[in-house]
Design a protein around this motif. Structure first.
Motif, PDB file in Angstrom:
ATOM      1  N   LEU A  24      92.030  52.195  10.657  1.00  0.00           N
ATOM      2  CA  LEU A  24      92.563  50.644  11.757  1.00  0.00           C
ATOM      3  C   LEU A  24      93.830  50.649  11.832  1.00  0.00           C
ATOM      4  CD1 LEU A  24      91.932  48.477  13.228  1.00  0.00           C
ATOM      5  CD2 LEU A  24      92.196  47.179  10.759  1.00  0.00           C
ATOM      6  N   TYR A  27      95.273  53.341  14.393  1.00  0.00           N
ATOM      7  CA  TYR A  27      95.055  53.628  15.395  1.00  0.00           C
ATOM      8  C   TYR A  27      95.649  52.441  15.818  1.00  0.00           C
ATOM      9  CZ  TYR A  27      93.195  50.375  19.044  1.00  0.00           C
ATOM     10  OH  TYR A  27      93.056  49.355  20.409  1.00  0.00           O
ATOM     11  N   GLU A  28      96.501  51.170  14.368  1.00  0.00           N
ATOM     12  CA  GLU A  28      97.470  50.272  15.374  1.00  0.00           C
ATOM     13  C   GLU A  28      98.648  51.694  15.312  1.00  0.00           C
ATOM     14  OE1 GLU A  28      97.004  47.502  11.888  1.00  0.00           O
ATOM     15  OE2 GLU A  28      95.840  46.490  12.986  1.00  0.00           O
ATOM     16  N   THR A  31      98.471  53.615  18.667  1.00  0.00           N
ATOM     17  CA  THR A  31      98.635  52.461  20.378  1.00  0.00           C
ATOM     18  C   THR A  31     100.353  51.971  19.486  1.00  0.00           C
ATOM     19  OG1 THR A  31      97.679  50.609  19.386  1.00  0.00           O
ATOM     20  CG2 THR A  31      96.248  52.086  19.942  1.00  0.00           C
ATOM     21  N   ALA A  49      92.686  56.559  21.906  1.00  0.00           N
ATOM     22  CA  ALA A  49      93.317  55.865  21.860  1.00  0.00           C
ATOM     23  C   ALA A  49      91.916  54.725  21.268  1.00  0.00           C
ATOM     24  CB  ALA A  49      93.793  54.579  22.374  1.00  0.00           C
ATOM     25  N   LYS A  50      90.638  55.439  22.171  1.00  0.00           N
ATOM     26  CA  LYS A  50      89.530  55.068  22.364  1.00  0.00           C
ATOM     27  C   LYS A  50      88.717  55.357  21.024  1.00  0.00           C
ATOM     28  CE  LYS A  50      87.652  53.813  27.063  1.00  0.00           C
ATOM     29  NZ  LYS A  50      87.584  53.943  28.144  1.00  0.00           N
ATOM     30  N   ALA A  52      89.658  56.840  18.965  1.00  0.00           N
ATOM     31  CA  ALA A  52      90.217  56.385  17.041  1.00  0.00           C
ATOM     32  C   ALA A  52      89.170  54.164  16.952  1.00  0.00           C
ATOM     33  CB  ALA A  52      91.332  55.877  17.792  1.00  0.00           C
ATOM     34  N   LEU A  53      89.305  54.013  18.552  1.00  0.00           N
ATOM     35  CA  LEU A  53      88.975  52.576  18.214  1.00  0.00           C
ATOM     36  C   LEU A  53      86.758  52.547  18.518  1.00  0.00           C
ATOM     37  CD1 LEU A  53      89.207  49.572  19.008  1.00  0.00           C
ATOM     38  CD2 LEU A  53      88.969  49.828  21.072  1.00  0.00           C
ATOM     39  N   HIS A  55      85.757  55.156  16.122  1.00  0.00           N
ATOM     40  CA  HIS A  55      85.303  55.458  14.721  1.00  0.00           C
ATOM     41  C   HIS A  55      85.755  53.772  13.844  1.00  0.00           C
ATOM     42  CE1 HIS A  55      88.146  57.132  11.676  1.00  0.00           C
ATOM     43  NE2 HIS A  55      86.472  57.463  11.104  1.00  0.00           N
ATOM     44  N   VAL A  56      87.005  53.205  14.698  1.00  0.00           N
ATOM     45  CA  VAL A  56      86.643  51.805  13.543  1.00  0.00           C
ATOM     46  C   VAL A  56      85.460  50.915  13.599  1.00  0.00           C
ATOM     47  CG1 VAL A  56      88.443  49.876  12.868  1.00  0.00           C
ATOM     48  CG2 VAL A  56      89.491  51.973  14.133  1.00  0.00           C
ATOM     49  N   ALA A  85      91.931  45.124  21.026  1.00  0.00           N
ATOM     50  CA  ALA A  85      91.878  46.038  21.473  1.00  0.00           C
ATOM     51  C   ALA A  85      91.026  46.582  22.731  1.00  0.00           C
ATOM     52  CB  ALA A  85      91.523  46.939  20.187  1.00  0.00           C
TER      53      ALA A  85
END
Length: 96
Positions: A24, A27-28, A31, A49-50, A52-53, A55-56, A85
């Motif tokens: 997270l 990702y933050e 982004t 970004a997608k 990574a999201l 993955h979270v 997100a």
């Protein structure tokens, strides 16, 4: 087999919270940067970004499984964060 799964659940429940937090944070951080202005760079940034999201999201699902829950047990903050997100990424898609 059941013993293997219970051991895996115990191991994951102990380690996943740190992995979720790290993913997270990554990702933050990612982004928070501005996407490139050129179309190719923007598409790559957006795809990253997608990913990574996703993955979270997967780590959160694994964390829930590790404690014996397939469904969210209330608002743990992750669902709200993930929804926000996703909405932000969708808004970027619409601007293109």
């Amino acid at each position: 087999m059941a013993e293997d799964l219970s051991g895996l659940r115990a191991r994951l429940s102990a380690t996943l919270p740190d992995h979720v937090a790290a993913a997270l944070a990554g990702y933050e951080d990612f982004t928070a940067t501005s996407p490139p202005a050129d179309a190719k760079g923007f598409a790559a940034w957006h795809a990253a970004a997608k990913a990574a999201l996703a993955h979270v999201d997967l780590l959160v699902k694994l964390a829930r499984w590790s404690v014996g829950s397939a469904e969210p047990d209330g608002d743990d903050g992750f669902e709200t964060l993930l929804a926000g997100a996703r909405a932000a990424l969708d808004a970027i898609d619409e601007e293109e």
